[in-house]
Design a protein around this motif. Structure first.
Motif: not given
Length: 95
Positions: A72-85
Motif C-alpha cells: 500500500s503506497g496510499e497516504l493514510k493516517s496511522p490508524e487507517e494504516r493499521v486497519a489496512t495491515a
C-alpha cells in the motif's frame, strides 16, 4: 512510454522475434535515460504467442508458484494504516 518517439525507429518494422536485437536496443535506450522494460515484456509475450507457449515456459518454468504480496503506497493516517495491515494479514498475507 514517455519519449518513445525518439527510439521508435529502432523497433517499428523490425522482426519482433529477434529478441536479442531488441534487448540490446532497449538497453542502449535505457543507458540514455529511457525506461522501456515494458517493451521487452511485450516482445516476450509475442514470442510466447507465436510459439503457443506461456512466457514462463520460455524461461524454463523455474517457479511453479510465486508468493503474492500486499503493498500500500496510499497516504493514510496511522490508524487507517493499521486497519489496512490487519485486513491484509487476515486475508492470509504473511507479515
Amino acid at each position: 512510454m514517455d519519449g518513445f518517439e525518439t527510439y521508435k525507429h529502432l523497433f517499428v518494422g523490425e522482426d519482433p522475434l529477434d529478441i536479442t536485437r531488441h534487448v540490446k536496443a532497449i538497453e542502449t535506450a535505457n543507458f540514455h535515460g529511457a525506461h522501456y522494460w515494458p517493451l521487452e515484456a511485450a516482445l516476450w509475450d509475442i514470442i510466447g504467442k507465436v510459439h503457443g507457449r506461456p512466457v514462463s515456459e520460455l524461461f524454463g518454468n523455474a517457479a511453479k508458484r510465486l508468493p503474492a504480496y500486499a503493498s500500500s503506497g496510499e497516504l493514510k493516517s496511522p490508524e487507517e494504516r493499521v486497519a489496512t495491515a490487519l485486513k491484509v494479514r487476515e486475508a492470509g498475507f504473511a507479515p
